[in-house]
Design a protein around this motif. Structure first.
Motif, mmCIF file in Angstrom:
data_model
loop_
_atom_site.group_PDB
_atom_site.id
_atom_site.type_symbol
_atom_site.label_atom_id
_atom_site.label_comp_id
_atom_site.label_asym_id
_atom_site.label_seq_id
_atom_site.Cartn_x
_atom_site.Cartn_y
_atom_site.Cartn_z
ATOM 1 N N SER A 179 0.856 -1.178 0.000
ATOM 2 C CA SER A 179 0.000 0.000 0.000
ATOM 3 C C SER A 179 0.892 1.228 0.000
ATOM 4 O O SER A 179 1.962 1.215 0.605
ATOM 5 C CB SER A 179 -0.919 0.036 1.220
ATOM 6 O OG SER A 179 -1.663 1.241 1.225
ATOM 7 N N ASP A 180 0.472 2.285 -0.673
ATOM 8 C CA ASP A 180 1.309 3.476 -0.714
ATOM 9 C C ASP A 180 0.739 4.624 0.104
ATOM 10 O O ASP A 180 1.208 5.751 0.001
ATOM 11 C CB ASP A 180 1.527 3.924 -2.163
ATOM 12 C CG ASP A 180 0.216 4.305 -2.852
ATOM 13 O OD1 ASP A 180 0.277 4.837 -3.969
ATOM 14 O OD2 ASP A 180 -0.852 4.050 -2.276
ATOM 15 N N ARG A 181 -0.299 4.333 0.896
ATOM 16 C CA ARG A 181 -0.852 5.393 1.725
ATOM 17 C C ARG A 181 -1.133 4.864 3.112
ATOM 18 O O ARG A 181 -1.644 3.755 3.273
ATOM 19 C CB ARG A 181 -2.159 5.935 1.140
ATOM 20 C CG ARG A 181 -1.980 6.681 -0.137
ATOM 21 C CD ARG A 181 -3.208 7.478 -0.462
ATOM 22 N NE ARG A 181 -3.030 8.163 -1.751
ATOM 23 C CZ ARG A 181 -3.788 9.162 -2.158
ATOM 24 N NH1 ARG A 181 -4.763 9.591 -1.392
ATOM 25 N NH2 ARG A 181 -3.570 9.719 -3.322
ATOM 26 N N TYR B 202 -2.559 6.275 7.087
ATOM 27 C CA TYR B 202 -3.243 7.344 7.812
ATOM 28 C C TYR B 202 -3.089 7.095 9.312
ATOM 29 O O TYR B 202 -3.170 5.942 9.769
ATOM 30 C CB TYR B 202 -4.735 7.354 7.456
ATOM 31 C CG TYR B 202 -5.020 7.423 5.973
ATOM 32 C CD1 TYR B 202 -4.950 6.285 5.174
ATOM 33 C CD2 TYR B 202 -5.375 8.624 5.359
ATOM 34 C CE1 TYR B 202 -5.211 6.343 3.812
ATOM 35 C CE2 TYR B 202 -5.645 8.686 4.001
ATOM 36 C CZ TYR B 202 -5.561 7.545 3.239
ATOM 37 O OH TYR B 202 -5.814 7.615 1.894
ATOM 38 N N VAL C 163 -1.558 12.054 6.967
ATOM 39 C CA VAL C 163 -1.664 11.198 5.790
ATOM 40 C C VAL C 163 -0.264 11.087 5.214
ATOM 41 O O VAL C 163 0.370 12.110 4.930
ATOM 42 C CB VAL C 163 -2.605 11.799 4.723
ATOM 43 C CG1 VAL C 163 -2.725 10.852 3.539
ATOM 44 C CG2 VAL C 163 -3.950 12.115 5.319
ATOM 45 N N ASP D 61 -5.082 1.964 3.084
ATOM 46 C CA ASP D 61 -6.016 1.643 2.009
ATOM 47 C C ASP D 61 -5.256 0.996 0.860
ATOM 48 O O ASP D 61 -4.034 0.955 0.864
ATOM 49 C CB ASP D 61 -6.816 2.865 1.563
ATOM 50 C CG ASP D 61 -5.990 3.868 0.771
ATOM 51 O OD1 ASP D 61 -6.409 5.031 0.713
ATOM 52 O OD2 ASP D 61 -4.933 3.519 0.199
ATOM 53 N N ARG D 62 -5.974 0.504 -0.119
ATOM 54 C CA ARG D 62 -5.332 -0.238 -1.206
ATOM 55 C C ARG D 62 -5.620 0.364 -2.566
ATOM 56 O O ARG D 62 -5.462 -0.285 -3.579
ATOM 57 C CB ARG D 62 -5.778 -1.703 -1.167
ATOM 58 C CG ARG D 62 -5.347 -2.427 0.081
ATOM 59 C CD ARG D 62 -5.659 -3.892 0.012
ATOM 60 N NE ARG D 62 -4.850 -4.542 -1.014
ATOM 61 C CZ ARG D 62 -4.960 -5.832 -1.311
ATOM 62 N NH1 ARG D 62 -5.833 -6.579 -0.689
ATOM 63 N NH2 ARG D 62 -4.195 -6.370 -2.225
ATOM 64 N N GLY D 63 -6.033 1.598 -2.601
ATOM 65 C CA GLY D 63 -6.261 2.206 -3.901
ATOM 66 C C GLY D 63 -7.617 2.863 -3.938
ATOM 67 O O GLY D 63 -8.192 3.195 -2.914
ATOM 68 N N ASN D 64 -8.126 3.035 -5.104
ATOM 69 C CA ASN D 64 -9.421 3.696 -5.242
ATOM 70 C C ASN D 64 -10.518 2.935 -4.511
ATOM 71 O O ASN D 64 -10.408 1.739 -4.279
ATOM 72 C CB ASN D 64 -9.779 3.843 -6.721
ATOM 73 C CG ASN D 64 -9.224 5.135 -7.274
ATOM 74 O OD1 ASN D 64 -8.931 6.069 -6.533
ATOM 75 N ND2 ASN D 64 -9.070 5.188 -8.572
ATOM 76 N N ASN E 210 -11.456 3.640 -1.404
ATOM 77 C CA ASN E 210 -10.486 3.329 -0.360
ATOM 78 C C ASN E 210 -11.084 2.902 0.963
ATOM 79 O O ASN E 210 -11.121 3.633 1.934
ATOM 80 C CB ASN E 210 -9.555 4.514 -0.111
ATOM 81 C CG ASN E 210 -10.315 5.754 0.326
ATOM 82 O OD1 ASN E 210 -11.479 5.912 0.038
ATOM 83 N ND2 ASN E 210 -9.640 6.635 1.038
ATOM 84 N N PHE F 136 -10.794 1.510 4.359
ATOM 85 C CA PHE F 136 -9.666 1.550 5.288
ATOM 86 C C PHE F 136 -9.598 0.247 6.070
ATOM 87 O O PHE F 136 -10.628 -0.293 6.498
ATOM 88 C CB PHE F 136 -9.831 2.697 6.286
ATOM 89 C CG PHE F 136 -9.383 4.048 5.777
ATOM 90 C CD1 PHE F 136 -9.321 5.121 6.649
ATOM 91 C CD2 PHE F 136 -9.030 4.254 4.470
ATOM 92 C CE1 PHE F 136 -8.919 6.377 6.223
ATOM 93 C CE2 PHE F 136 -8.635 5.505 4.017
ATOM 94 C CZ PHE F 136 -8.584 6.573 4.903
ATOM 95 N N TYR G 107 -18.582 2.095 9.170
ATOM 96 C CA TYR G 107 -17.709 1.196 9.881
ATOM 97 C C TYR G 107 -18.384 0.754 11.183
ATOM 98 O O TYR G 107 -19.204 1.487 11.743
ATOM 99 C CB TYR G 107 -16.375 1.878 10.249
ATOM 100 C CG TYR G 107 -15.480 2.210 9.085
ATOM 101 C CD1 TYR G 107 -15.627 3.399 8.376
ATOM 102 C CD2 TYR G 107 -14.465 1.334 8.687
ATOM 103 C CE1 TYR G 107 -14.805 3.712 7.305
ATOM 104 C CE2 TYR G 107 -13.637 1.641 7.616
ATOM 105 C CZ TYR G 107 -13.813 2.824 6.938
ATOM 106 O OH TYR G 107 -12.989 3.119 5.880
ATOM 107 N N ARG H 37 -10.564 8.683 -2.974
ATOM 108 C CA ARG H 37 -9.442 8.228 -2.163
ATOM 109 C C ARG H 37 -8.939 9.394 -1.330
ATOM 110 O O ARG H 37 -8.994 10.544 -1.754
ATOM 111 C CB ARG H 37 -8.311 7.710 -3.057
ATOM 112 C CG ARG H 37 -7.314 6.871 -2.292
ATOM 113 C CD ARG H 37 -6.215 6.326 -3.155
ATOM 114 N NE ARG H 37 -5.397 5.417 -2.358
ATOM 115 C CZ ARG H 37 -4.196 4.992 -2.706
ATOM 116 N NH1 ARG H 37 -3.658 5.378 -3.864
ATOM 117 N NH2 ARG H 37 -3.516 4.172 -1.937
#
Lengths: 111, 113
Positions: free
Chosen positions: A29-31, A33, A48, A92-95, A97, A99, B35, B99
């Motif tokens: 993952s590249d993001r 939080y 972030v 997250d893993r992309g669009n 997103n 969490f 959630y 996103r």
């Protein structure tokens, strides 16, 4: 399924001390939080982190991200009582997103 | 500006009752998430809307859970025939895009007796 692990789960520390909370995640993952949650309250966004090597600082908190190690750290400098809360990391893993949250680190800073 | 609001803040239901939880996202936010947060745990994803379209409902634990966002703003999470294991805090979050940072509401604490 993406797994997010935080440690420690509980942290009791004296005012003025430094400590680090760790957040590991299981797949790319590249993001990442970081959120803060006070008892009975909702989650407040802290940082972030958007890329490998990202570092963000706000007051006594500094967060960093190493995407190759799949690791983020939240460093607390010279803790004060007001920082007592539960801290969550989320990935997250992309669009779209969704969490994935860690279990949280409950921090208690003793005067 | 106004943040995400949720109502009711607290709900006590007898087992078997139906409940409806409301979320008002930040104005203009296209993405809305629900959630579930159990005591002492991190939030777990239930469902996601982009405008009025429910794009992901993979986290809904059973067919007793249903969510809608008919006009792309306010959302309702409905739980039918509540069970004790449904007791939790239900958090709603919104985001201005598909996103990025999610902004959370105060949550609804559901207790099923």
């Amino acid at each position: 399924e993406l797994k997010v692990e935080q440690n420690p789960l509980f942290l009791s520390m004296q005012e003025g001390k430094n400590y680090t909370i760790y957040c590991n995640y299981s797949t790319t993952s590249d993001r990442l939080y970081w959120y803060r949650q006070d008892p009975g309250k909702s989650l407040e966004s802290l940082f972030v982190l958007l890329s490998n090597g990202a570092v963000k600082q706000e007051g006594r908190l500094m967060a960093s991200l190493d995407t190759k190690a799949r690791l983020s750290t939240l460093h607390i400098t010279a803790a004060v009582h007001d920082l007592s809360a539960t801290y969550f990391c989320a990935v997250d893993r992309g669009n779209f997103n969704k969490f994935y949250f860690g279990s949280g680190t409950k921090l208690n800073v003793k005067p | 500006g106004a943040g995400v609001s949720q109502s009711p803040r607290y709900k006590v239901a007898k087992r078997g009752q139906d409940v409806a939880l409301r979320c008002d996202p930040i104005s203009g936010h296209v993405s809305l998430f629900w959630y579930q947060q159990a005591l002492g745990q991190g939030p777990e994803f239930l469902t996601y809307f982009q405008n009025e379209a429910q794009l992901d409902k993979s986290g809904l634990p059973s067919d007793r859970f249903f969510a809608e966002r008919p006009e792309g703003s306010v959302s309702t999470l409905k739980i039918q025939r509540t069970q004790q294991e449904d007791s939790a805090v239900y958090l709603c979050a919104s985001s201005p895009s598909s996103r990025g940072t999610q902004y959370f509401g105060p949550g609804t604490r559901l207790t099923v007796l």
